[in-house]
Design an enzyme around this catalytic site. Sequence first.
Site, PDB file in Angstrom:
ATOM      1  N   HIS A  12      -7.617  -5.317   0.200  1.00  0.00           N
ATOM      2  CA  HIS A  12      -6.391  -4.528   0.112  1.00  0.00           C
ATOM      3  C   HIS A  12      -5.209  -5.220   0.798  1.00  0.00           C
ATOM      4  CE1 HIS A  12      -4.339  -0.862  -0.888  1.00  0.00           C
ATOM      5  NE2 HIS A  12      -4.064  -0.575   0.367  1.00  0.00           N
ATOM      6  N   ASP A  37     -10.166  -4.370  -5.404  1.00  0.00           N
ATOM      7  CA  ASP A  37      -9.567  -3.647  -4.275  1.00  0.00           C
ATOM      8  C   ASP A  37     -10.049  -2.210  -4.345  1.00  0.00           C
ATOM      9  OD1 ASP A  37      -8.017  -2.316  -2.441  1.00  0.00           O
ATOM     10  OD2 ASP A  37      -6.088  -2.970  -3.248  1.00  0.00           O
ATOM     11  N   SER A  83       0.838  -1.195   0.000  1.00  0.00           N
ATOM     12  CA  SER A  83       0.000   0.000   0.000  1.00  0.00           C
ATOM     13  C   SER A  83       0.880   1.255   0.000  1.00  0.00           C
ATOM     14  CB  SER A  83      -0.943  -0.069   1.205  1.00  0.00           C
ATOM     15  OG  SER A  83      -1.939   0.891   1.102  1.00  0.00           O
TER      16      SER A  83
END
Lengths: 268, 415
Positions: free
Chosen positions: A248, A220, A98
């Site tokens: 995610h 996602d 991320s």
Amino acid sequence: MSGMEVRIRNNVVVTGQPGAPIVMLAHGFGCDQSLWRLVAPALAEEFQVVLFDYVGSGRSDVSAWREERYASLDGYADDVLDICRELDLRDVVFVGHSVSSMVGVLAAAREPLRFGKLVLLVPSPCYIDEGDYRGGFSAADIDELLDSLESNYLGWSATMAPIIVNAPDRPELGQELTDSFCRTDPAVARVFARTTFLSDNREDLASVKMPTLILECRQDMIAPPEVGAYVHAAIPGSRIVTLDAVGHCPQLSAPEVTAAAIASFARD
Amino acid sequence: MKPRPAPEQPERPGQDGMADVSALLEDSAEELYENAPCGYLSTLMDGTVVKINRTLLNWVGYTRAEVIGRLRFPDLLTVGGKLYHETHVAPLLRMQGELNGIALEIRTVNGSRLPVLVTSVVKTAGDGRQLLVRTTVFDARDRRAYESELLRARHEAEEARRIAERDRERLKSVLGTLQRSLLPPSLPKVPGLEAVAAYHAASQDDLSGDFYDLFALGGERWCFFLGDVCGKGPEAAAVTSLTRATLRAAALHAPEPISMLGTLNTALQERYTGDSSRYCTVIVGILAAERDGFTVTLAGGGHPPALLLCADGRACYVPTTGGMPVGLLPSPSFVVAEARLERGDTLLLYTDGITEARTYSGDGRYGDEALLAFAGRLAPTSAAATIAAATRLIESFGAGVDDDTALLALGVPPT
């Protein structure tokens, strides 16, 4: 800052095969290195695996947290580089989950010799829509997230208060801590959330010169396929793989395929 | 009185009781699931809704067909809630298998928001594989309103603390500026003399009454003084300011220690009358350059005596003890002493912060004898080394130092 301090400050954990290629796993916003617990053992069979918590997250030394430093992704890149210097790491395969994918991009631009390859796991260079660019969120959405963090503030204070005082004479508190993953001081979480969701690193992608693998999930909402395609197009020569995973955190929901994709890219 | 638990099945029901029982019997588990006073939801591990009760459907405003197999749990949340779910709730559920009392907001089909508290448990197979997530959803409107109040109060308290800290910083800076204005920024160069001063504040939060000065009188003569005004704070600072100005003016008018102290006594008596009486203890000295050293004339007004650290390694007090504090009485007496500062000699003036420091030996205070012994170990020395050693001594007292300490050392270098 001495070396030992960096290791303690960032709760650095090194596992796997000494002398093998190094895979550094960097957690994103919302949790800590425990997020890697389903992929780290598989990677450790073949690689030397470096895990850590950003200052303010997990079991890092929260007293070292400074808002000025961690209000920009450069501060998180400083953490990564501090660890690389301390462990004298070179040619690292950096896996950033991320927001950490952008931290890796920044760190690699600053000290390219330390990094051999980048794995960007569900990356997004910019979460906020701007012009033709679709990050998926508006500034108001991010404010809502901050509200959600805030709403869970009270519960946090009650459960974490005894741990913060850090009473060594009460070992049961340590147990409590291991039972509560990803707990973060709300003030720290707020700054991390703002930094994560309000940063715009689209301009930095073109600077990536090393072999780069983008791993995205089939579905996602935080890093949708359009964003993955944007990152892929912006980084010259990058590869993109869509994992058969939803959400995610593919390292938790689909750990085998995630670990396999990282290992195969690191091995090449 | 404790409430008695209601029996699940009355043993001997009356006629009304029979009606109650039949109502109970009709309340099947399925009926309870659908119309429970909370929302029930089962999802696959990827969040896809596979089961949902009527209560929750009513809250969100969707039909069952619109939800089952089509929406994921985060789809029922506000965008902020979705983000929180994906970054916190989903990973935590994977890792610890359950989550308690998470505050989220549901976004209903007509766009309104419903604050809820969510508790989830992961159902696992025999081999530990995670199968699905069971979630209960509680209407938290009242509770959230209450929590918002708490949060608001907390923000206010944090803001108040920030303001208080900022004000304290500002006050500290003002106090620092004021404090520095009571002391000379630097000491003048005196040919053939090394003069060093130091000031140790016991607290950053208050003004001290310690003061010192050194200035030229002309004709190879210099005046110095060091003293301590009773009390602390702005009042003491005002007295300190008056004292310094008066002593300087008196020295230029009549450079003679006793008359300087007399002038100061008159000024303090005039300015502070009756209950508001203010006084200080002080040593005033005149340095006259003679031969290779200086002749020092000292007058003491209730102040601890100066220490002489001699070139031959001895140390002694210059006897000015017995003089009265200045400003306390209309006609006080002061004590004069004379000393020679030869090459290698150092004269040390100090305030009682050092001798009154709490220690664990003797009568609990550092005291005059210990200070004399300290000076004896130090001599022969220089002004700078004396101040450095005294500073280390004060620091070694740690929290035992209650009061500020001013130090002034005058030394004649050996060559």
